[in-house]
Design a protein around this motif. Structure first.
Motif, PDB file in Angstrom:
ATOM      1  N   THR A  51       0.878  -1.432  -0.103  1.00  0.00           N
ATOM      2  CA  THR A  51      -0.417  -0.130   0.068  1.00  0.00           C
ATOM      3  C   THR A  51       1.023   1.186   0.012  1.00  0.00           C
ATOM      4  O   THR A  51       1.716   1.469   0.683  1.00  0.00           O
ATOM      5  CB  THR A  51      -0.896  -0.013   1.197  1.00  0.00           C
ATOM      6  OG1 THR A  51      -1.884  -1.278   1.297  1.00  0.00           O
ATOM      7  CG2 THR A  51      -1.958   1.191   1.247  1.00  0.00           C
ATOM      8  N   ILE A  59      -3.633   2.856  -2.433  1.00  0.00           N
ATOM      9  CA  ILE A  59      -4.086   1.906  -3.646  1.00  0.00           C
ATOM     10  C   ILE A  59      -2.894   0.810  -3.287  1.00  0.00           C
ATOM     11  O   ILE A  59      -1.852   0.827  -2.347  1.00  0.00           O
ATOM     12  CB  ILE A  59      -3.636   2.249  -4.931  1.00  0.00           C
ATOM     13  CG1 ILE A  59      -2.308   2.884  -4.918  1.00  0.00           C
ATOM     14  CG2 ILE A  59      -4.597   3.658  -5.009  1.00  0.00           C
ATOM     15  CD1 ILE A  59      -1.707   2.888  -6.325  1.00  0.00           C
ATOM     16  N   ASN A  60      -3.041  -0.361  -3.865  1.00  0.00           N
ATOM     17  CA  ASN A  60      -2.182  -1.480  -3.905  1.00  0.00           C
ATOM     18  C   ASN A  60      -1.297  -1.151  -5.111  1.00  0.00           C
ATOM     19  O   ASN A  60      -1.481  -1.071  -6.464  1.00  0.00           O
ATOM     20  CB  ASN A  60      -2.833  -2.422  -4.282  1.00  0.00           C
ATOM     21  CG  ASN A  60      -3.972  -3.035  -3.012  1.00  0.00           C
ATOM     22  OD1 ASN A  60      -3.477  -2.919  -1.921  1.00  0.00           O
ATOM     23  ND2 ASN A  60      -5.067  -3.583  -3.520  1.00  0.00           N
ATOM     24  N   CYS A  62       0.974  -2.959  -6.228  1.00  0.00           N
ATOM     25  CA  CYS A  62       1.074  -4.024  -7.109  1.00  0.00           C
ATOM     26  C   CYS A  62       0.189  -4.129  -8.362  1.00  0.00           C
ATOM     27  O   CYS A  62       0.644  -4.802  -9.413  1.00  0.00           O
ATOM     28  CB  CYS A  62       1.042  -5.579  -6.392  1.00  0.00           C
ATOM     29  SG  CYS A  62      -0.430  -6.031  -6.001  1.00  0.00           S
TER      30      CYS A  62
END
Lengths: 165, 352
Positions: A51, A59-60, A62
């Motif tokens: 995160t 947000i992620n 990844c």
């Protein structure tokens, strides 16, 4: 084929040239910019260890393509301290034992910063737990994490005179 | 992940032209697409990044009291829009019951409509899947299928559509605005997702190159705001897809139901509008007997596709609960655990 990118990362403007469109924001941070505080857990958007705040929203990293983040402002765990002083959220994680092994902690802290800024959870532990459910902790430090987030939120509200409830 | 060509068009027209190339797909939030690409479930040749297209990130109120939501509005932004949550509370509750805060911040309205099934055999490139590879067969039919479809499935495919958002949208007559090589058109949200039949590879009514640009909810649907709920049974408390879900919306007059909307999630390849159940509710007294009849009507055609007969009874019970909670009234604030049929207080009876 190369992709020029402009990003502001932890307050520093960076011009980057990508040689591969497949690079995620997470891999850009960790592998190209040596900002390894952001962790790669599942790499599939399920654990929350990666995160970061992108234009202020958690947000992620990844599941964000670096090329698609062109022009964005990114805040990672390396950018949250004020010099040598811990951020109140970091201090609260220590005070409340909000970690054991520490691998998920950068993601937990970035997620907590996002949650507090969103202002939806108030002083309700149930809403904090729900709001933090995108961050897994395999050591099971959830009770401490919830306390840390609530405590940090109260302290931050006191600091800027804002009512976090 | 297979290498791909990345393009970032500046207008809808440019995007549609760029997506005409073979193997092209649109990229918005990327939360579903990148996951599928990492698993090699999808191997696109070109990503057309639509995130910079102008004018698609707005929530606009219409003359009829309805709302037009740009396809690039983020799930979190829509759910937390105060005017939207007041007019369409079951939609906001459904959005907040889905995924995690991080994913809701990234995922877009258009992308949510087009998310792919969570069927493990679709995701696993080593498994046979007619949806991923037409004619390959369906390993789900004889596999782990307790979460698969109980309505509208075929021998070719028993996958379900995973969206929470789409369930109340189907109940409330949402309309999808589409731009494509042949111009602009609209389809009812209920008709956007296709049942599998013999062609499960065609999951939606979109033609190649078509782009969702907006979603509309009619003003009439805001008339249900006082009695509207979305309920979702999950295998863990939060951050999980629905085993079964239900959106129920009512208009009441003196204890009688004047109008009813009902749709189910997690049961079919599309959000399942239960029109026969809605009709059974109109004009009758709001109460357990009516809810029981509606639940029977909603699941009348259901049949197990594997080890999932339990989902049929679970769906009936969830319909009854959603209707009862809709009658009780939309809560002033979305509950701490959005869409949960269980109380958040430890030890409290869930059916009290």
């Amino acid at each position: 084929m190369s992709f020029p990118l402009s990003l502001t990362i932890n307050g520093v403007a960076r011009n980057i040239t990508l040689d591969d469109p497949r690079v995620t924001l997470l891999d850009l941070l960790r592998e190209r910019l040596e900002l390894t505080g952001t962790k790669k857990g599942c790499d599939r958007g399920q654990c929350g260890a990666c995160t970061v705040l992108l234009d202020g929203r958690r947000i992620n990293a990844c599941l964000a393509l670096a090329a698609s983040c062109d022009g964005a402002t990114v805040l990672t765990i390396e950018g949250v301290t004020d010099g040598d002083a811990l951020h109140p959220v970091q201090a609260a994680f220590i005070a409340h034992d909000g970690l054991q092994c520490g691998f998920c902690t950068p993601g937990q802290i970035m997620s907590a910063l996002g949650l507090i800024d969103e202002g939806q959870a108030g002083d309700d532990p149930e809403r904090v737990r729900e709001g933090m459910s995108g961050n897994l902790c395999r050591c099971g430090a959830y009770a401490g994490i919830t306390e840390a987030v609530l405590d940090a939120q109260r302290r931050l509200a006191g600091q800027d005179g804002r009512d976090a409830s | 992940m297979k290498v791909f060509d990345y393009v970032r068009p500046a207008s809808v027209a440019e995007a549609i032209a760029a997506a005409a190339a073979p193997g092209a797909v649109y990229l918005a939030g990327g939360t579903n697409l990148l996951d599928l690409m990492k698993g090699e479930t999808l191997r696109p040749d070109r990503l057309v990044d639509v995130t910079r297209l102008p004018g698609l990130d707005r929530i606009e109120w219409l003359g009829d009291g309805g709302v037009r939501i740009g396809a690039l509005v983020r799930n979190a932004a829509l759910a937390h829009d105060a005017a939207f949550a007041t007019a369409y509370p079951a939609v906001a509750e459904a959005l907040l019951s889905g995924a995690s805060a991080q994913l809701r911040n990234a995922a877009t309205v258009g992308g949510n409509l087009l998310q792919r099934t969570r069927c493990a055999y679709f995701h696993d490139p080593a498994s046979a899947c007619n949806k991923r590879q037409p004619g390959a067969g369906c390993d789900a039919r004889g596999g782990e299928n307790r979460l698969h479809a109980v309505l509208g499935w075929s021998e070719a495919c028993i996958a379900t559509h995973p969206s929470d958002f789409c369930v109340p949208l189907a109940a409330l007559d949402a309309v999808v605005e589409i731009e494509g090589p042949a111009g602009r058109r609209e389809v009812a949200l209920e008709a956007l997702h296709r049942l599998p039949g013999d062609t499960p590879e065609r999951g939606t009514a979109l033609a190649p190159g078509e782009l969702i640009v907006a979603l509309r909810l009619p003003g009439e649907a805001a008339g249900f705001a006082a009695h509207a709920r979305y309920l979702k049974v999950r295998e863990r408390t939060s951050y999980a897809f629905a085993v079964v879900s239900a959106a129920a919306a009512l208009r009441l007059e003196g204890g009688r139901i004047r109008a009813a909307r009902l749709a189910l999630g997690g049961v079919a390849a599309r959000p399942w509008r239960a029109r026969a159940a809605e009709e059974s509710l109109v004009g009758v007294e709001a109460g357990e007997a009516a809810f029981r009849r509606a639940a029977e009507a909603a699941l009348a055609e259901a049949r197990p596709s594997g080890d999932n007969a339990f989902k049929i009874e679970l769906a009936r019970r969830l319909v009854r609960r959603a209707l009862a909670l809709a009658v009780a009234g939309t809560p002033a604030r979305i509950p701490a655990l959005p869409a949960s049929p269980f109380p958040s207080v430890a030890g409290a009876r869930h059916d009290a």
